[in-house]
Design a protein around this motif. Structure first.
Motif, PDB file in Angstrom:
ATOM      1  N   LYS A  57     163.268  13.792  46.836  1.00  0.00           N
ATOM      2  CA  LYS A  57     164.626  13.791  47.366  1.00  0.00           C
ATOM      3  C   LYS A  57     164.768  14.790  48.510  1.00  0.00           C
ATOM      4  O   LYS A  57     165.373  14.493  49.548  1.00  0.00           O
ATOM      5  CB  LYS A  57     165.612  14.119  46.252  1.00  0.00           C
ATOM      6  N   GLN A  58     164.203  15.983  48.354  1.00  0.00           N
ATOM      7  CA  GLN A  58     164.283  16.998  49.400  1.00  0.00           C
ATOM      8  C   GLN A  58     163.531  16.539  50.651  1.00  0.00           C
ATOM      9  O   GLN A  58     164.007  16.710  51.774  1.00  0.00           O
ATOM     10  CB  GLN A  58     163.697  18.320  48.879  1.00  0.00           C
ATOM     11  N   ALA A  59     162.341  15.977  50.446  1.00  0.00           N
ATOM     12  CA  ALA A  59     161.560  15.499  51.585  1.00  0.00           C
ATOM     13  C   ALA A  59     162.296  14.395  52.331  1.00  0.00           C
ATOM     14  O   ALA A  59     162.285  14.340  53.571  1.00  0.00           O
ATOM     15  CB  ALA A  59     160.195  14.997  51.110  1.00  0.00           C
ATOM     16  N   LEU A  60     162.960  13.514  51.593  1.00  0.00           N
ATOM     17  CA  LEU A  60     163.694  12.417  52.208  1.00  0.00           C
ATOM     18  C   LEU A  60     164.863  12.950  53.038  1.00  0.00           C
ATOM     19  O   LEU A  60     165.137  12.456  54.143  1.00  0.00           O
ATOM     20  CB  LEU A  60     164.193  11.460  51.128  1.00  0.00           C
ATOM     21  N   GLN A  61     165.552  13.964  52.530  1.00  0.00           N
ATOM     22  CA  GLN A  61     166.654  14.561  53.283  1.00  0.00           C
ATOM     23  C   GLN A  61     166.167  15.113  54.615  1.00  0.00           C
ATOM     24  O   GLN A  61     166.829  14.939  55.651  1.00  0.00           O
ATOM     25  CB  GLN A  61     167.285  15.696  52.463  1.00  0.00           C
ATOM     26  N   ILE A  62     165.035  15.769  54.592  1.00  0.00           N
ATOM     27  CA  ILE A  62     164.507  16.376  55.820  1.00  0.00           C
ATOM     28  C   ILE A  62     164.078  15.301  56.809  1.00  0.00           C
ATOM     29  O   ILE A  62     164.369  15.390  58.012  1.00  0.00           O
ATOM     30  CB  ILE A  62     163.327  17.299  55.472  1.00  0.00           C
ATOM     31  N   ARG A  63     163.432  14.276  56.322  1.00  0.00           N
ATOM     32  CA  ARG A  63     162.913  13.235  57.229  1.00  0.00           C
ATOM     33  C   ARG A  63     164.043  12.365  57.788  1.00  0.00           C
ATOM     34  O   ARG A  63     163.994  11.944  58.945  1.00  0.00           O
ATOM     35  CB  ARG A  63     161.888  12.384  56.498  1.00  0.00           C
ATOM     36  N   GLU A  64     165.056  12.073  56.964  1.00  0.00           N
ATOM     37  CA  GLU A  64     166.143  11.214  57.443  1.00  0.00           C
ATOM     38  C   GLU A  64     167.054  11.955  58.418  1.00  0.00           C
ATOM     39  O   GLU A  64     167.724  11.328  59.237  1.00  0.00           O
ATOM     40  CB  GLU A  64     166.960  10.690  56.251  1.00  0.00           C
ATOM     41  N   ARG A  65     167.115  13.274  58.310  1.00  0.00           N
ATOM     42  CA  ARG A  65     167.960  14.059  59.211  1.00  0.00           C
ATOM     43  C   ARG A  65     167.086  14.893  60.125  1.00  0.00           C
ATOM     44  O   ARG A  65     167.243  16.096  60.277  1.00  0.00           O
ATOM     45  CB  ARG A  65     168.882  14.956  58.385  1.00  0.00           C
ATOM     46  N   ALA A  66     166.107  14.218  60.743  1.00  0.00           N
ATOM     47  CA  ALA A  66     165.136  14.914  61.592  1.00  0.00           C
ATOM     48  C   ALA A  66     165.826  15.663  62.730  1.00  0.00           C
ATOM     49  O   ALA A  66     165.351  16.725  63.157  1.00  0.00           O
ATOM     50  CB  ALA A  66     164.127  13.915  62.153  1.00  0.00           C
ATOM     51  N   GLU A  67     166.982  15.134  63.234  1.00  0.00           N
ATOM     52  CA  GLU A  67     167.664  15.805  64.340  1.00  0.00           C
ATOM     53  C   GLU A  67     168.257  17.147  63.902  1.00  0.00           C
ATOM     54  O   GLU A  67     168.464  18.047  64.718  1.00  0.00           O
ATOM     55  CB  GLU A  67     168.775  14.905  64.906  1.00  0.00           C
ATOM     56  N   ASP A  68     168.511  17.291  62.589  1.00  0.00           N
ATOM     57  CA  ASP A  68     169.039  18.560  62.084  1.00  0.00           C
ATOM     58  C   ASP A  68     167.933  19.561  61.758  1.00  0.00           C
ATOM     59  O   ASP A  68     168.200  20.754  61.553  1.00  0.00           O
ATOM     60  CB  ASP A  68     169.873  18.330  60.809  1.00  0.00           C
ATOM     61  N   PHE A  69     166.713  19.050  61.699  1.00  0.00           N
ATOM     62  CA  PHE A  69     165.583  19.916  61.329  1.00  0.00           C
ATOM     63  C   PHE A  69     164.445  19.802  62.339  1.00  0.00           C
ATOM     64  O   PHE A  69     163.325  19.403  61.995  1.00  0.00           O
ATOM     65  CB  PHE A  69     165.087  19.548  59.925  1.00  0.00           C
ATOM     66  N   PRO A  70     164.715  20.126  63.616  1.00  0.00           N
ATOM     67  CA  PRO A  70     163.634  20.088  64.603  1.00  0.00           C
ATOM     68  C   PRO A  70     162.560  21.126  64.255  1.00  0.00           C
ATOM     69  O   PRO A  70     162.863  22.249  63.866  1.00  0.00           O
ATOM     70  CB  PRO A  70     164.341  20.437  65.924  1.00  0.00           C
ATOM     71  N   GLY A  71     161.305  20.719  64.367  1.00  0.00           N
ATOM     72  CA  GLY A  71     160.196  21.626  64.068  1.00  0.00           C
ATOM     73  C   GLY A  71     159.849  21.701  62.595  1.00  0.00           C
ATOM     74  O   GLY A  71     158.943  22.440  62.203  1.00  0.00           O
ATOM     75  N   ILE A  72     160.582  20.937  61.766  1.00  0.00           N
ATOM     76  CA  ILE A  72     160.326  20.960  60.320  1.00  0.00           C
ATOM     77  C   ILE A  72     159.708  19.625  59.905  1.00  0.00           C
ATOM     78  O   ILE A  72     160.173  18.560  60.311  1.00  0.00           O
ATOM     79  CB  ILE A  72     161.619  21.184  59.523  1.00  0.00           C
ATOM     80  N   THR A  73     158.648  19.680  59.102  1.00  0.00           N
ATOM     81  CA  THR A  73     157.998  18.466  58.613  1.00  0.00           C
ATOM     82  C   THR A  73     157.912  18.514  57.085  1.00  0.00           C
ATOM     83  O   THR A  73     157.850  19.579  56.475  1.00  0.00           O
ATOM     84  CB  THR A  73     156.577  18.312  59.178  1.00  0.00           C
ATOM     85  N   ALA A  74     157.924  17.332  56.489  1.00  0.00           N
ATOM     86  CA  ALA A  74     157.726  17.191  55.044  1.00  0.00           C
ATOM     87  C   ALA A  74     156.687  16.105  54.854  1.00  0.00           C
ATOM     88  O   ALA A  74     156.985  14.912  54.974  1.00  0.00           O
ATOM     89  CB  ALA A  74     159.033  16.839  54.346  1.00  0.00           C
ATOM     90  N   GLU A  75     155.443  16.524  54.593  1.00  0.00           N
ATOM     91  CA  GLU A  75     154.326  15.587  54.527  1.00  0.00           C
ATOM     92  C   GLU A  75     153.541  15.764  53.227  1.00  0.00           C
ATOM     93  O   GLU A  75     153.425  16.870  52.698  1.00  0.00           O
ATOM     94  CB  GLU A  75     153.372  15.817  55.717  1.00  0.00           C
ATOM     95  N   PRO A  76     152.988  14.671  52.734  1.00  0.00           N
ATOM     96  CA  PRO A  76     152.115  14.778  51.557  1.00  0.00           C
ATOM     97  C   PRO A  76     150.784  15.437  51.936  1.00  0.00           C
ATOM     98  O   PRO A  76     150.197  15.115  52.975  1.00  0.00           O
ATOM     99  CB  PRO A  76     151.918  13.324  51.120  1.00  0.00           C
ATOM    100  N   GLN A  77     150.317  16.350  51.118  1.00  0.00           N
ATOM    101  CA  GLN A  77     149.028  17.013  51.347  1.00  0.00           C
ATOM    102  C   GLN A  77     148.270  17.096  50.031  1.00  0.00           C
ATOM    103  O   GLN A  77     148.844  17.095  48.952  1.00  0.00           O
ATOM    104  CB  GLN A  77     149.236  18.421  51.915  1.00  0.00           C
ATOM    105  N   ALA A  78     146.949  17.184  50.145  1.00  0.00           N
ATOM    106  CA  ALA A  78     146.101  17.246  48.958  1.00  0.00           C
ATOM    107  C   ALA A  78     146.019  18.674  48.432  1.00  0.00           C
ATOM    108  O   ALA A  78     145.812  19.618  49.183  1.00  0.00           O
ATOM    109  CB  ALA A  78     144.700  16.738  49.300  1.00  0.00           C
ATOM    110  N   VAL A  79     146.191  18.833  47.128  1.00  0.00           N
ATOM    111  CA  VAL A  79     146.107  20.129  46.460  1.00  0.00           C
ATOM    112  C   VAL A  79     145.115  19.997  45.299  1.00  0.00           C
ATOM    113  O   VAL A  79     145.088  18.981  44.612  1.00  0.00           O
ATOM    114  CB  VAL A  79     147.491  20.582  45.942  1.00  0.00           C
ATOM    115  N   ARG A  80     144.280  21.008  45.073  1.00  0.00           N
ATOM    116  CA  ARG A  80     143.248  20.944  44.041  1.00  0.00           C
ATOM    117  C   ARG A  80     143.861  20.772  42.656  1.00  0.00           C
ATOM    118  O   ARG A  80     144.905  21.344  42.337  1.00  0.00           O
ATOM    119  CB  ARG A  80     142.394  22.208  44.072  1.00  0.00           C
TER     120      ARG A  80
END
Length: 770
Positions: free
Chosen positions: A149-172
């Motif tokens: 939900k948090q990641a979706l908020q950031i991605r859908e409101r990209a104009e409000d969060f310039p320079g901010i990314t929410a991406e899946p990454q691999a963790v051990r």
């Protein structure tokens, strides 16, 4: 007439002008030479350095390869998590340096603005943690616990969060399949050091400051293969550090996958049985100390007899390797390294050293034959043996009369080995040793591989100790000053010992040799060393380097590099001697000290061989040893302060074999219930897309394996007392859990009376029992 020349200049003025001209010309020449040197001679080098000042590298870490068991079941892999990151370069372009954006972000993530802003500030000598110590041009992770939900908020409101990314990454992730922990074998990851960064900065795979690297176990041993090759993106920047363009980009290459010889099902059974044996031992009363056995630590090794490959390796106490994922807290680190925890990070299978007791006796048996003694004897197994007024007793003062070396192994007769070692000590000159003493008993131990590493592909293996003449001399030199300072001729027991050691602690005395002959005194071995030796007896005499890694498979599955078994020597005995020892060890399991633990075993179908050992340790309770082998497998278990070998470790080892071969309580073999009736030979199947096919595994193989005989239900033989079923304990094996869960929660065993361990210098009396 006048003496002034027509130029109007006096000679003195002319001289001054000449000097000035020379100086000017010299300066011009020097400047010209320097200019030539800088622009022509070293021009290319300086041009290269100058251009480097305007290029910055951003490294993208590669996805770490998986560690798999022999059938392809993941022991360590990666889980995908949503990571929210901030581009400091983009934030610095804003009028307020991105404070407004970071404040909004804090509201979405449920953090305070201060917490978020501290995450993106750069570390320096004056800035305390938390701060970012990586490249300022690289996205800085704010959290790796973002919800969808948090990641979706950031991605859908990209104009409000310039320079901010929410991406899946691999963790051990340490998967713990079938509740198999495998912690000490797998190891763990921890942050890279500044020194490692410097060493790797000009290599093909440089480190990020936020990188995690292998620190122990397989993660460290195969770190290079698992880590892969990091991606590098080069940015052009101006002299103010502002990005003006992208120069070049090299994509990251994922790490290779490591296939091990570990079977997750057998690993779980081994861990469960070790833990069970220790808990049971703690319930038993130690008549020697008047308390229950402590059973404070232990280890078990299951090895393929013909290859040296490790099928299972467990150490107790243990820990959850997932505790290291994402960085370990100071509190958790203190728990893992504190004295109260009994150091669970230690892999006691390769780092636990202790006196071996009677399981050592195969070595002096071979040594005696090499020295010219007959295997058949006969040798007097008397109730005691005296040296210079000091009496060395056989276990429970038993007297078996004249017997062979084979029978001495079966009944674990101490006095037979006392006599042989004392006789050899006298042949070598006694207290005045010959210049080139034969030292058969010590020489043979070295030939068996003791006193050095086995070569297993795990880091930090220890060597154990063979207390020969050279060791005595070195040890005396290292401790002489302390002994001489504290020793007193007529003082306390400890002071008298120190006094004797000060004077002649470098001498190999009769008592040293007698204690050594039964695996006592200053002798130290590790479980992996004993497993290697007994596996060699099983396979006909070849000592293999134990291995856990079986193959390295490239990420695309197209390249498979098998890790073949390697031998490091042969047992120092003839085929005839080897066959005789093999027969005697079978007798231990059928009519000797281990027979009461193998009642009902299908000996005609799966010949079992064994040796029991109970080592006395000064100031502690006895150490339990149980070494066994079949044609296929070698299983060695030891429990510190656990009691006797057959009592504490025996039932658990029997249960492991039951699970391997599918043996029921009545001795019937059910191959459908057998976990691994024969060693796994083939590698897991690699599919066309490079993934490795993984079979299903039961939720808990220790509970679904074939029934195991209850320790109290087995009747001892040869006069042994069933009341001795000791059972020890340990810290319970943690069940590997996922990171979400962690964040939310943030014998003496055969009825024989034991003697007090004693040790006196001169003739010595520290002894082993079966």
């Amino acid at each position: 007439m006048t003496n002034i020349p027509e130029t109007g200049r006096s000679p003195r003025v002319q001289i001054r002008l000449v000097v000035i001209q020379v100086l000017v010309l010299s300066l011009l020449g020097t400047l010209g030479g320097r200019l030539w040197y800088l622009q022509i001679r070293e021009g290319d080098q300086y041009a290269k350095e100058a251009s480097g000042n305007h290029v910055q590298q951003v490294v993208q870490p590669a996805v770490r390869g998986s560690i798999l068991d022999a059938r392809g079941v993941a022991l360590a892999d990666n889980e995908t998590r949503l990571v929210v990151s901030a581009s400091r370069t983009d934030l610095m372009k804003m009028k307020d340096d991105g404070k407004a954006v970071l404040t909004k972000l804090a509201g979405v993530l449920g953090m305070t603005p201060k917490e978020v802003m501290e995450k993106v500030r750069l570390c320096d000598a004056k800035t305390p943690q938390p701060c970012w110590n990586g490249s300022p041009y690289q996205p800085i992770p704010i959290t790796d616990e973002a919800t969808p939900k948090q990641a979706l908020q950031i991605r859908e409101r990209a104009e409000d969060f310039p320079g901010i990314t929410a991406e899946p990454q691999a963790v051990r992730r340490y998967a713990g399949p079938g509740k198999a922990n495998t912690a000490q074998v797998l190891g763990y990851l921890s942050p890279v050091t500044d020194e490692e960064i410097q060493q790797a900065q000009d290599t093909e795979s440089p480190y990020l400051r936020s990188d995690m690297v292998g620190r122990s176990g397989l993660e460290r041993q195969y770190d290079k293969q698992l880590r892969g090759k990091a991606g590098v993106t080069r940015y052009e920047v101006d002299n103010l550090g502002r990005v003006i363009g992208k120069a070049q980009s090299d994509p990251a290459e994922p790490g290779a996958n490591l296939v091990t010889s570990i079977d997750a099902r057998v690993q779980r059974v081994a861990e469960y049985q070790l833990d069970w044996a220790m808990k049971e031992a703690r319930k038993q009363h130690d008549r020697n100390t008047g308390t229950n056995y402590k059973a404070d630590s232990g280890a078990v090794v299951v090895m393929e007899s013909k290859t040296g490959r490790v099928v299972a390796m467990a150490s107790n106490p243990t820990y959850d390797p997932n505790a290291w994922v994402g960085g370990i807290s100071a509190k958790d680190y203190a728990k893992l390294t504190g004295k109260k925890s009994n150091y669970p990070l230690l892999n006691r299978a390769i780092q636990g050293q202790s006196a071996p007791g009677s399981v050592f006796k195969v070595i002096p048996t071979a040594a005696a034959i090499n020295a010219g003694y007959s295997f058949e004897g006969p040798y007097n197994c008397s109730s005691s043996y005296s040296i210079g007024g000091q009496v060395f007793k056989n276990f429970e003062s038993q007297n078996h009369g004249p017997i062979s070396l084979g029978r001495a192994l079966e009944v674990s007769c101490d006095t037979v080995f006392y006599r042989l070692s004392h006789e050899e000590w006298k042949r070598d000159g006694g207290n005045k040793p010959k210049k080139n003493a034969n030292d058969w008993f010590y020489k043979t131990a070295h030939q068996f591989g003791l006193g050095k590493e086995t070569g297993i592909d795990l880091p930090n293996e220890v060597t154990g100790r063979v207390p020969d003449r050279q060791w005595k001399q070195d040890y005396w030199k290292a401790n002489k000053d302390a002994w001489c300072k504290t020793g007193k001729k007529g003082g306390s027991y400890a002071e008298r010992i120190a006094y004797e050691n000060c004077l002649e602690g470098n001498r190999l005395r009769a008592g040293d040799s007698v204690n050594y002959s039964i695996g006592q005194g200053d002798t130290l071995v590790t479980p992996i060393q004993m497993a290697t030796i007994y596996a060699a007896i099983s396979n006909g005499g070849t000592m293999y380097d134990p291995t856990v890694g079986k193959a390295v498979i490239s990420p695309d599955g197209k390249t498979v590099t098998e890790i073949e078994p390697k031998a490091h020597g042969k047992l120092p005995m003839s085929k005839k001697t080897l066959a005789a020892i093999d027969e005697a060890l079978e007798g231990v399991a059928t009519r000797g000290t281990a027979a009461w633990r193998f009642g009902g075993w299908p000996q005609d179908k799966i010949p079992m061989h064994a040796k029991t050992g109970t080592a006395e340790v000064y100031g502690k309770q006895t150490t339990s040893w149980f070494t066994t082998y079949t044609e296929d497998y070698t299983v060695v278990m030891t429990i510190s302060q656990g009691g006797t070998g057959s009592g504490a470790s025996g039932p658990a080892v029997r249960n492991i074999y039951n699970a391997l071969y599918g043996v029921s309580e009545d001795g019937e073999i059910d191959k459908k219930k057998a976990l691994l009736p024969e060693p796994q030979k083939s590698l897991p199947k690699v599919q066309t897309d490079g993934t490795i096919k993984s079979p299903k595994i039961p939720k808990d193989p220790a509970k679904t394996a074939s029934p195991s005989p209850d320790a109290s239900a087995t009747t001892p033989q040869d006069g042994q007392d069933p009341a001795d079923q000791q059972q020890a304990g340990t810290v319970p094996s943690p069940e590997a859990g996922n990171r979400d869960t962690r964040r939310r929660d943030r014998r003496r065993g055969d009825g024989r009376p034991r003697r007090h361990a004693r040790r006196r210098r001169g003739t010595g009396t520290r002894r082993a029992v079966t």
